[in-house]
Design an enzyme around this catalytic site. Structure first.
Site, PDB file in Angstrom:
ATOM      1  N   LYS A  13      16.676  54.167 -43.945  1.00 35.87           N
ATOM      2  CA  LYS A  13      17.929  54.807 -43.557  1.00 35.87           C
ATOM      3  C   LYS A  13      18.462  54.001 -42.343  1.00 35.87           C
ATOM      4  O   LYS A  13      19.684  53.698 -42.235  1.00 35.87           O
ATOM      5  CB  LYS A  13      17.842  56.191 -43.188  1.00 35.87           C
ATOM      6  N   ARG A  88      18.555  67.539 -41.034  1.00 35.19           N
ATOM      7  CA  ARG A  88      17.260  67.296 -41.623  1.00 35.19           C
ATOM      8  C   ARG A  88      16.567  68.915 -42.036  1.00 35.19           C
ATOM      9  O   ARG A  88      15.627  68.978 -42.221  1.00 35.19           O
ATOM     10  CB  ARG A  88      16.427  67.001 -40.575  1.00 35.19           C
ATOM     11  N   ARG A 122       5.752  48.486 -39.840  1.00 36.32           N
ATOM     12  CA  ARG A 122       6.969  48.741 -39.103  1.00 36.32           C
ATOM     13  C   ARG A 122       6.918  48.443 -37.554  1.00 36.32           C
ATOM     14  O   ARG A 122       6.074  48.857 -37.057  1.00 36.32           O
ATOM     15  CB  ARG A 122       7.545  50.177 -39.311  1.00 36.32           C
ATOM     16  N   ARG A 155       6.055  52.353 -33.010  1.00 36.52           N
ATOM     17  CA  ARG A 155       6.523  53.906 -32.582  1.00 36.52           C
ATOM     18  C   ARG A 155       5.191  54.735 -32.444  1.00 36.52           C
ATOM     19  O   ARG A 155       4.571  54.584 -33.442  1.00 36.52           O
ATOM     20  CB  ARG A 155       7.507  54.528 -33.290  1.00 36.52           C
ATOM     21  N   ARG A 166       4.693  63.961 -40.828  1.00 38.46           N
ATOM     22  CA  ARG A 166       6.345  63.742 -41.168  1.00 38.46           C
ATOM     23  C   ARG A 166       6.758  63.807 -42.729  1.00 38.46           C
ATOM     24  O   ARG A 166       7.771  64.480 -42.739  1.00 38.46           O
ATOM     25  CB  ARG A 166       6.463  62.276 -40.718  1.00 38.46           C
TER      26      ARG A 166
HETATM   27  P1  AMP Z   1      13.645  59.543 -36.941  1.00 40.16           P
HETATM   28  O1  AMP Z   1      13.993  58.373 -35.702  1.00 40.16           O
HETATM   29  O2  AMP Z   1      14.749  59.924 -37.668  1.00 40.16           O
HETATM   30  O3  AMP Z   1      12.307  59.259 -37.837  1.00 40.16           O
HETATM   31  O4  AMP Z   1      13.188  60.989 -36.054  1.00 40.16           O
HETATM   32  C1  AMP Z   1      12.074  60.952 -35.167  1.00 40.16           C
HETATM   33  C2  AMP Z   1      11.706  62.275 -34.848  1.00 40.16           C
HETATM   34  O5  AMP Z   1      12.641  62.984 -33.981  1.00 40.16           O
HETATM   35  C3  AMP Z   1      11.426  63.330 -36.180  1.00 40.16           C
HETATM   36  O6  AMP Z   1      10.121  63.176 -36.333  1.00 40.16           O
HETATM   37  C4  AMP Z   1      11.638  64.530 -35.255  1.00 40.16           C
HETATM   38  O7  AMP Z   1      10.923  65.024 -34.804  1.00 40.16           O
HETATM   39  C5  AMP Z   1      12.867  64.406 -34.506  1.00 40.16           C
HETATM   40  N1  AMP Z   1      14.250  64.456 -35.142  1.00 40.16           N
HETATM   41  C6  AMP Z   1      15.113  63.328 -35.438  1.00 40.16           C
HETATM   42  N2  AMP Z   1      16.423  63.821 -36.116  1.00 40.16           N
HETATM   43  C7  AMP Z   1      15.991  65.396 -36.137  1.00 40.16           C
HETATM   44  C8  AMP Z   1      16.768  66.371 -36.550  1.00 40.16           C
HETATM   45  N3  AMP Z   1      18.143  66.036 -37.191  1.00 40.16           N
HETATM   46  N4  AMP Z   1      16.330  67.562 -36.837  1.00 40.16           N
HETATM   47  C9  AMP Z   1      15.097  67.758 -36.056  1.00 40.16           C
HETATM   48  N5  AMP Z   1      14.344  66.841 -35.343  1.00 40.16           N
HETATM   49  C10 AMP Z   1      14.674  65.648 -35.487  1.00 40.16           C
END
Ligand code: AMP
Length: 211
Positions: A13, A88, A122, A155, A166
């Site tokens: 994404k 999400r 990654r 990360r 996740r």
């Molecule tokens: P990402 O960088 O999108 O993979 O997000 C990393 C982490 O941030 C996720 O595993 C969640 O803990 C948190 N997170 C990101 N976006 C959301 C969202 N829209 N709702 C809830 N938690 C989020």
């Protein structure tokens, strides 16, 4: 254009959001980046989200919506935006519908086995959050961010055990959103396994833009 990118963690994404930003000139909004930013500044909000993020769980809908509301009120969002990692949960999707009219939800489909393999390679820039992959999307200089020159890292939540958590959270809480947008007639699906350029070509076709 108000576009949502849907897909599992590691589906690509963020990479495709960058591609679309370059094509359409609208900003991409990653709630993950907004949250990591809040965390790195040691704000009260940041401390609240740290535990959830590090365990691979979702942060509360209220907190995420608060950050999104703040971000979309900025002038660069006037012509639209790309949401990466938001919504999400169904509650977030319903809340977003009350804030704006979404034009399209683009679902990047990738099987779990491919994701798990991908996440191992990654690398992320701790400064500007740009993501790379050691094989399929390497930086020009090994271990160094092309954009800001910072040293790339892994990360915390890209570690295999957290990736599995996740993915499970994704299937339970986020996947139902695919049907939510399908029922509204807003869903487009593209296959995201394979090379970055191949996925970008499918994304461009779905959006009706030239490569
Ligand atoms: P990402 O960088 O999108 O993979 O997000 C990393 C982490 O941030 C996720 O595993 C969640 O803990 C948190 N997170 C990101 N976006 C959301 C969202 N829209 N709702 C809830 N938690 C989020």
């Amino acid at each position: 254009m108000r576009l949502i990118l849907l897909g599992a963690p590691g589906a690509g994404k963020g990479t495709q959001a960058e591609f679309i930003t370059a094509k359409l000139g609208i900003p991409s909004i990653s709630t993950g980046n907004l949250l990591r930013n809040a965390m790195s500044h040691g704000t009260e909000l940041g401390n609240q989200v740290k535990e959830a993020m590090e365990g691979g769980h979702l942060v509360s809908d209220e907190l995420v919506l608060q950050l999104v509301r703040e971000r979309i009120s900025q002038p660069d969002c006037q012509k639209g935006m790309i949401f990466d990692g938001f919504p999400r949960t169904l509650a977030q999707a319903e809340a977003l519908d009350k804030i704006m009219k979404v034009d399209m939800a683009l679902f990047i489909h990738v099987d779990d086995e491919v994701i798990i393999k991908r996440m191992g390679g990654r690398r992320t820039c701790p400064e500007c959050q740009t993501t790379y992959h050691v094989e399929s999307h390497p930086p020009k200089r090994e271990g160094i961010c092309d954009k800001c020159g910072a040293k790339l890292g892994v990360r915390d939540d890209d570690r295999p055990e957290v990736v599995r958590e996740r993915l499970s959270v994704y299937h339970k809480q986020t996947e139902p959103i695919v049907n939510y947008y399908k029922n509204k007639g807003l869903l487009r699906t593209v296959e995201g396994a394979g090379a970055v350029e191949e996925t970008s070509a499918r994304v461009a076709e779905a959006l009706g833009v030239q490569i």
